[in-house]
Scaffold this motif. Structure first.
Motif, short mmCIF file in Angstrom:
data_model
loop_
_atom_site.label_atom_id
_atom_site.label_comp_id
_atom_site.label_asym_id
_atom_site.label_seq_id
_atom_site.Cartn_x
_atom_site.Cartn_y
_atom_site.Cartn_z
N PRO A 3 0.86 -1.24 0.20
CA PRO A 3 -0.13 -0.09 0.16
C PRO A 3 0.79 1.25 -0.11
CG PRO A 3 0.09 -0.93 2.15
CD PRO A 3 0.89 -1.98 1.09
N SER A 4 0.54 2.49 -0.64
CA SER A 4 1.20 3.60 -0.77
C SER A 4 1.03 4.34 0.64
CB SER A 4 0.46 4.47 -1.68
OG SER A 4 -0.77 4.79 -1.36
N ARG A 5 1.72 5.21 0.94
CA ARG A 5 1.66 6.19 2.21
C ARG A 5 0.33 6.58 2.46
NH1 ARG A 5 6.58 10.20 3.53
NH2 ARG A 5 7.66 7.91 3.25
N THR A 6 -0.44 7.23 1.37
CA THR A 6 -1.55 7.71 1.34
C THR A 6 -2.84 6.72 1.71
OG1 THR A 6 -0.90 9.20 -0.30
CG2 THR A 6 -3.25 9.02 0.20
N GLU A 7 -2.48 5.54 1.18
CA GLU A 7 -3.57 4.53 1.37
C GLU A 7 -3.38 3.93 2.59
OE1 GLU A 7 -5.17 0.12 -0.21
OE2 GLU A 7 -3.25 0.94 -1.13
N ALA A 8 -2.05 3.72 3.32
CA ALA A 8 -2.00 3.38 4.64
C ALA A 8 -2.57 4.39 5.78
CB ALA A 8 -0.40 3.19 4.81
N GLY A 9 -2.25 5.62 5.17
CA GLY A 9 -2.47 6.65 6.36
C GLY A 9 -4.24 6.78 6.41
N HIS A 10 -4.80 6.46 5.24
CA HIS A 10 -6.38 6.74 5.07
C HIS A 10 -6.97 5.33 6.08
CE1 HIS A 10 -10.37 6.85 3.72
NE2 HIS A 10 -10.29 5.61 3.29
N ALA A 131 -4.80 -5.53 5.72
CA ALA A 131 -5.49 -6.06 6.98
C ALA A 131 -4.94 -5.58 8.47
CB ALA A 131 -5.81 -7.59 6.96
N ALA A 132 -3.56 -5.73 8.37
CA ALA A 132 -2.89 -5.38 9.79
C ALA A 132 -2.97 -3.97 9.86
CB ALA A 132 -1.51 -5.82 9.50
N LEU A 133 -2.87 -2.97 8.74
CA LEU A 133 -3.27 -1.77 9.06
C LEU A 133 -4.59 -1.24 9.11
CD1 LEU A 133 -1.36 -0.44 6.03
CD2 LEU A 133 -0.65 -0.05 8.33
N ASP A 134 -5.71 -1.82 8.78
CA ASP A 134 -6.96 -1.82 9.08
C ASP A 134 -7.23 -2.15 10.53
OD1 ASP A 134 -10.04 -1.32 8.30
OD2 ASP A 134 -10.11 -3.46 9.09
N ALA A 135 -6.79 -3.19 11.05
CA ALA A 135 -6.93 -3.55 12.37
C ALA A 135 -6.30 -2.67 13.34
CB ALA A 135 -6.28 -5.07 12.46
#
Length: 227
Positions: A3-10, A131-135
């Protein structure tokens, strides 16, 4: 694909604020209201829920191509139960006093709608990293609301914060006593509902504030006619 930095931040921001489990989705209210009688209890339950979310999201993302639709939900529940049981056993071994205080609400994380909801809505359709970033976002958002509610209820109801932290967490005494005035209702179930409602109202007020300022500061489109 990473994921890009923007997507991860979102993904993280959604869990922390815009799709917060406790303030927006209103999921997991049973432990949120029942365990938040004190800051230590709230912190322990929040961390346990965060770890459960992280473990289940990653595990379900790894097996998402192996589970068929007919047994998808039972498979998710089995994964969640295995992760929660591991967390409960670890807490029983290393933090027995906190485990005793949390009681039945710790194994009941298995039935937390937020965990099953993220497994179905996101983890089963994403790679393990996303999934880990969402969690992480959802877990930290839930932990933040739970801890804030615990601090408010303990502070208003008992005039202290982190009472008993030394015994429950096995750490030096962390209790801060700052007032002898107590409002007992804050420590009771009605106080939990009232304070959570005030937190939700404060968030909504904050979201509406820029619109209100913009509308007040804007010039009228058509000047009023003079008579």
């Amino acid at each position: 694909m990473l994921p890009s930095r923007t997507e991860a931040g979102h993904l993280v921001e959604a869990g922390l604020w815009s799709q917060n489990v406790g303030l927006v989705q209103l999921l997991g209210l049973c432990p949120l209201l029942a365990v938040s009688t004190g800051a230590v209890n709230a912190l322990g339950m929040g961390v346990a829920t965060l770890l459960a979310l992280l473990g289940t999201n990653v595990a379900i993302a790894l097996i998402r191509r192996l589970s068929v639709n007919e047994v998808r939900i039972p498979a998710f529940v089995m994964v969640i139960a295995a992760v929660v049981t591991s967390i409960e056993l670890a807490m029983h071994a290393f933090l027995p006093e906190l485990h005793k205080v949390l009681g039945i609400f710790l194994p009941l994380i298995v039935t937390n709608c937020a965990i099953l909801g993220r497994a179905e809505a996101f983890a089963s359709r994403a790679d393990p990293l996303r999934a880990a970033l969402d969690a992480l976002g959802m877990g930290l958002g839930f932990l933040g609301v739970l801890l804030l509610l615990g601090l408010l209820r303990e502070g208003i109801g008992q005039g202290s914060v982190f009472a008993g932290a030394g015994a429950l967490l096995g750490l030096p005494a962390l209790e801060l006593q700052f007032s002898s005035h107590r409002l007992l209702i804050a420590a009771l179930p009605p106080g939990a509902f009232v304070l959570l409602g005030l937190l939700i109202a404060a968030r909504q007020r904050w979201l509406q504030r820029p619109q209100r300022v913009h509308s007040v500061g804007a010039a009228p489109a058509h000047p009023s006619k003079q008579t």
